[in-house]
Design a protein around this motif. Structure first.
Motif, PDB file in Angstrom:
ATOM      1  N   CYS A 194      -2.484  -8.273  -8.554  1.00 44.42           N
ATOM      2  CA  CYS A 194      -3.136  -7.005  -8.903  1.00 44.42           C
ATOM      3  C   CYS A 194      -3.330  -6.899 -10.406  1.00 44.42           C
ATOM      4  N   PRO A 232      -3.513  -4.587  -1.264  1.00 43.01           N
ATOM      5  CA  PRO A 232      -4.169  -3.889  -2.381  1.00 43.01           C
ATOM      6  C   PRO A 232      -4.672  -4.820  -3.470  1.00 43.01           C
ATOM      7  N   ALA A 286      -5.128   1.216  -9.391  1.00 44.27           N
ATOM      8  CA  ALA A 286      -4.238   2.320  -9.014  1.00 44.27           C
ATOM      9  C   ALA A 286      -4.284   3.462 -10.015  1.00 44.27           C
ATOM     10  N   PRO A 294       0.829  -1.214   0.000  1.00 41.40           N
ATOM     11  CA  PRO A 294       0.000   0.000   0.000  1.00 41.40           C
ATOM     12  C   PRO A 294       0.857   1.255   0.000  1.00 41.40           C
ATOM     13  N   ALA A 319       0.264   2.021  -5.073  1.00 39.68           N
ATOM     14  CA  ALA A 319      -0.871   1.130  -4.838  1.00 39.68           C
ATOM     15  C   ALA A 319      -1.864   1.778  -3.880  1.00 39.68           C
ATOM     16  N   PRO A 320      -3.147   1.389  -3.947  1.00 38.20           N
ATOM     17  CA  PRO A 320      -4.149   1.979  -3.049  1.00 38.20           C
ATOM     18  C   PRO A 320      -3.785   1.784  -1.585  1.00 38.20           C
ATOM     19  N   THR A 321      -4.143   2.759  -0.760  1.00 37.69           N
ATOM     20  CA  THR A 321      -3.917   2.671   0.678  1.00 37.69           C
ATOM     21  C   THR A 321      -5.219   2.286   1.376  1.00 37.69           C
TER      22      THR A 321
END
Length: 376
Positions: free
Chosen positions: A265, A219, A231, A178, A212-214
């Protein structure tokens, strides 16, 4: 109410608030201990005690304020006097002729604070930070979904500036951690991409590595469960397409790649968002076959996803996971059953690092060939 009565009522309210707060704290400690041993608990008693303590605290505050104000009779008398004078002034104003009435005073309300400035994607400035693999690496910060800045890195291939009229395809690199970018996890990933171009295995392309998304430790699980959380969202695509000579964002010009921890991902993004990516490639990954197959089955109908799962010949676990995912997709429904999956198991070299470089090179070749021959 006289001050003694207010103080008398304040004491039991404070005691009740302390008792409820102590009970909530004890329940919270029990909840934490239960979670340690994975036991099922009911949080409602803790929440009720916490709400009761908060209500008692507010009541105690109100009683304390009333007791303090009740001890100043001058203040009460002053307030009444001001009220009498204000009423007299109002009557005088109403009795005066219209021409002699004073103009009402303007009431100045505090103006609300302006919202924080959010940079437009078209105004984002990319700064050069390094020159890996004979290319140029640039970085910018864009606001994320939570309002916090997120890093976006763009790798330009060698000789990007040679032809100012050429528009290049884009390869999006997914990361596993993340808030991290793929090149921060694997600094040599650009070497594999550059070798594909240098050896003529792929036409020149631009690589984009968004953070990457937090908000989650995994993620890739988030992308599989919520495909809209990829992302490279609209803001990133707009910023990159504005700042660099790229093909228009979409499956005709953009593909995605994930290596090691970022491989799931890329698989999830390729299977669930064929409207964004023309193809996806995953290198040396470990996959939750059932979850990915279900995510693909739930995806809206669209072009058949194109997917490459690559692992070194000596990576028995990686190859077993890739074949298991391929079988799950073939036995799935909807977009899962329509997915075109290829498994690469022929790469072999002296060290894991050299094998990974060759795998990334093969993945880049597959992705660029798919854009050139989308129906192939």
């Amino acid at each position: 109410m006289p001050r003694p009565l207010l103080l008398l009522a304040l004491v039991p309210v404070v005691l009740l608030a302390c008792w409820l707060a102590h009970g909530a704290l004890s329940r919270w400690r029990g909840e934490r201990a239960a979670r340690t041993y994975e036991l099922t608990t009911d949080p409602r008693p803790m929440v009720l005690r916490l709400v009761g303590a908060a209500c008692c605290g507010m009541c105690a505050t109100g009683l304390a304020v009333a007791a303090v104000l009740g001890g100043h009779p001058g203040a009460r008398g002053g307030a009444r006097q001001v009220g009498v004078e204000a009423a007299a002034d109002a009557r005088a104003v109403r009795a005066a002729p219209p021409a002699e009435r004073p103009a009402p005073s303007a009431v100045l309300l505090p103006s609300p604070a302006p919202p924080p400035a959010v940079p437009s994607p078209s105004a984002v400035r990319f700064e050069s930070v390094a020159h890996p693999a004979e290319g140029e690496l640039l970085q910018a910060a864009l606001p994320g979904a939570d309002g916090r800045p997120r890093a976006v890195r763009v790798w330009l291939p060698p000789h990007y500036a040679d032809d100012p009229s050429a528009r290049l395809p884009v390869l999006v690199l997914h990361a596993a951690g993340p808030g991290r970018t793929a090149d921060a996890e694997l600094p040599d990933v650009f070497d594999g991409l550059a070798s594909a171009i240098k050896l003529g295995r792929a036409h020149p392309f631009i690589a984009v590595a968004p953070a990457a998304p937090t908000g989650t430790e995994h993620p890739c699980d988030l992308v599989a469960a919520a495909p809209q959380a990829v992302a490279d969202d609209t803001a990133i695509r707009t910023a990159v397409a504005t700042a660099f000579r790229t093909l228009p964002p979409g499956p005709q010009g953009w593909v995605t790649l994930g290596v090691d921890g970022g491989a799931p991902c890329a698989v999830a993004a390729g299977l669930t968002r064929p409207d964004l990516y023309g193809a996806a490639a995953a290198v040396s990954g470990r996959y939750d076959a059932a979850a990915l197959a279900q995510a693909a089955a739930d995806a809206p109908s669209g072009p058949a996803p194109r997917l490459l799962l690559a692992a070194a010949k000596t990576d028995a676990d990686g190859l077993a996971s890739a074949h298991k995912l391929g079988d799950a997709l073939r036995g799935g429904k909807g977009q899962a059953a329509r997915a075109v999956v290829k498994v690469s198991d022929v790469v072999q070299d002296y060290t894991p690092e050299r094998a990974r470089l060759r795998l990334v090179r093969a993945a880049a070749q597959f992705l660029m060939d798919t854009l050139v021959h989308p129906a192939g």
